[in-house]
Design an enzyme around this catalytic site. Structure first.
Site, PDB file in Angstrom:
ATOM      1  N   PHE A   1      12.543 -14.245  -8.469  1.00  0.00           N
ATOM      2  CA  PHE A   1      11.126 -14.621  -8.342  1.00  0.00           C
ATOM      3  C   PHE A   1      10.280 -13.484  -8.892  1.00  0.00           C
ATOM      4  O   PHE A   1      10.280 -12.378  -8.357  1.00  0.00           O
ATOM      5  CB  PHE A   1      10.712 -14.911  -6.895  1.00  0.00           C
ATOM      6  CG  PHE A   1       9.299 -15.421  -6.845  1.00  0.00           C
ATOM      7  CD1 PHE A   1       9.021 -16.767  -7.027  1.00  0.00           C
ATOM      8  CD2 PHE A   1       8.229 -14.548  -6.708  1.00  0.00           C
ATOM      9  CE1 PHE A   1       7.704 -17.231  -7.046  1.00  0.00           C
ATOM     10  CE2 PHE A   1       6.911 -14.998  -6.727  1.00  0.00           C
ATOM     11  CZ  PHE A   1       6.655 -16.350  -6.896  1.00  0.00           C
TER      12      PHE A   1
ATOM     13  N   ASP B   1      11.663  -4.812 -11.060  1.00  0.00           N
ATOM     14  CA  ASP B   1      10.485  -5.423 -10.443  1.00  0.00           C
ATOM     15  C   ASP B   1      10.450  -4.979  -8.976  1.00  0.00           C
ATOM     16  O   ASP B   1      11.149  -5.539  -8.128  1.00  0.00           O
ATOM     17  CB  ASP B   1      10.553  -6.954 -10.558  1.00  0.00           C
ATOM     18  CG  ASP B   1       9.332  -7.624  -9.933  1.00  0.00           C
ATOM     19  OD1 ASP B   1       8.602  -6.953  -9.167  1.00  0.00           O
ATOM     20  OD2 ASP B   1       9.123  -8.824 -10.187  1.00  0.00           O
TER      21      ASP B   1
ATOM     22  N   LYS C   1       1.350  -5.676  -5.393  1.00  0.00           N
ATOM     23  CA  LYS C   1       1.180  -5.871  -3.946  1.00  0.00           C
ATOM     24  C   LYS C   1       0.609  -4.651  -3.227  1.00  0.00           C
ATOM     25  O   LYS C   1      -0.596  -4.466  -3.215  1.00  0.00           O
ATOM     26  CB  LYS C   1       2.517  -6.311  -3.327  1.00  0.00           C
ATOM     27  CG  LYS C   1       2.940  -7.716  -3.796  1.00  0.00           C
ATOM     28  CD  LYS C   1       3.967  -8.312  -2.878  1.00  0.00           C
ATOM     29  CE  LYS C   1       4.654  -9.543  -3.435  1.00  0.00           C
ATOM     30  NZ  LYS C   1       3.887 -10.762  -3.351  1.00  0.00           N
TER      31      LYS C   1
END
Ligand code: PLP
Length: 397
Positions: free
Chosen positions: A141, A226, A255
């Protein structure tokens, strides 16, 4: 109708149904606690998917915002501003790299990393035009753009959005042999989550990240980590790749870099990689804006104390020790690292997260049968223990 019902009816009627939120309407937040519109308090065990690692409205971060709000908030990259140079140099130093390319959302930073790898592949590695491939992993994801969902193996994320972007090969997560077989002279990058978050907090087999690093080095491809969800303290270290002593060629961050206040993301790499961009070849109106940089600088300063990584390490050990004692008839498996756990259940996780909400704890299912726990790293052990007591009650139904 209660205020909660009224507000939920409005969002149900006028918002696209691309999420399935728990039936709560938040009005305020402080540290690890959320308060809903009817004054009920809940312990946040999700932390906005790790974007709120430092707690809601962390005073150091809100103070940085207030200072910057009174100075300058946006100039675009047409002009430099006094937060930009310090932000990129401090973030580069935190990552042990030379350069930073700031963006906003996580998906934009992933797109930026993919463009970087392709451009590097053609201009530095010498891959023939249009031939570059990038390897990704099953269960990945990395965001929601058309290119990123082109290599998603989740039908919900992927289906009905074609035609898809070509140039990606997908192999099983944790399978170094399959990765080796998929790589060739035109492989420019391997895009990996050091722990797969959305897939259910999947920790790869020990040695896998090192194998990815070695294969990338051997084949002259960029290892692209990531760390949008796994990075910035979540697993007990600044970056999750540190658990295997691995240094990727590219870090993708997002984030928590925005302190739970606004979207701030970045691609971080050495000069031989990020140096491929010349003026006009990539950009973003809001990327690297003064407010984002001021927040990012405070986040970096907080991470440099090591306090949050330490909390995640010690409280994470406690979390996993307690989860490890849950009876096998309630829980199939527990995965994760630091203050991050995927609790695999025998049945659907949604009813458990709904029962937990009724008990004053907010956590969310990921896919059908996994409950994800990721509290803000500022949580106190007493609160964590209380949340885990509620979890035991909710699991028993
Ligand atoms: C590993 C990873 N990469 C990328 C993203 C996308 O970030 P954003 O939602 O900010 O676009 C996420 C979001 O959950 C993520 O977990």
């Amino acid at each position: 109708m209660t205020p909660t019902d009224q507000l939920r009816a409005m969002s149900e009627e006028h918002s696209a149904h691309n999420y399935h939120p728990l039936p709560i309407v938040v009005a305020e937040a402080d540290g690890v606690w959320l308060t809903d519109v009817e004054g009920r308090r809940y312990l946040d065990m999700l932390a906005a998917y790790s974007a709120v690692n430092f707690g809601h409205r962390n005073p150091r971060l809100t103070a940085a915002v207030k200072r910057q709000l009174d100075r300058v908030t946006l100039v675009s990259r047409a002009f430099d501003h006094d937060q930009f140079g310090p932000f990129v140099s401090e973030l580069a130093e935190l990552c042990g790299k030379d350069m930073v390319l700031p963006m906003n959302s996580g998906a934009e930073a992933v797109e930026t990393a993919l463009k970087t790898a392709r451009k590097w592949g053609y201009e530095v590695k010498g891959v023939p035009a249009g031939q570059a491939n990038i390897i990704t992993f099953e269960g990945n994801f990395h965001g929601r753009t058309t290119t990123i969902i082109s290599f998603s193996t989740d039908p919900d994320a992927h289906d009905s959005y074609g035609p898809y972007t070509p140039g990606f090969r997908t192999v099983p997560y944790g399978d170094a042999e399959a990765l080796k077989a998929a790589m060739d002279d035109a492989t420019v990058g391997v895009l990996i989550e050091p722990i797969q978050g959305e897939a259910g907090v999947n920790v790869p087999p020990s040695g896998f990240l090192r194998a990815v690093r070695e294969l990338c080095t051997a084949r002259g491809a960029l290892m692209i980590a990531d760390e949008i969800q796994s990075g910035l303290g979540r697993t007990g270290t600044t970056f999750a790749v540190e658990h295997e002593g691995v240094v990727p060629d590219i870090y993708i961050l997002g984030k928590a870099l925005g302190g739970g206040i606004m979207p701030v993301s970045a691609v971080v790499a050495d000069r031989d990689v990020l140096g491929v961009f010349k003026p006009g070849q990539h950009g973003s109106t809001f990327g690297g804006n003064p407010l984002a940089c001021a927040i990012g600088r405070e986040v970096i300063a907080m991470l440099k104390t090591g306090e949050f990584q330490e909390r995640s390490r010690t409280l994470g050990a406690h979390l996993h020790e307690r989860l490890g004692h849950l009876p096998g008839d309630l829980v199939r498996e527990v995965r994760g690292r630091g203050l991050w756990a995927g609790v695999e259940l025998h049945g659907r996780a949604r009813p458990v997260s709904e029962r937990l909400m009724g008990l004053g704890v907010l956590a969310k299912e990921t896919h059908e049968t996994t409950l994800r726990l990721a509290p803000p790293l500022v949580i106190e052990q007493d609160d964590l223990d209380w949340a885990l007591d509620q979890l035991e009650i909710a699991l028993k139904g």
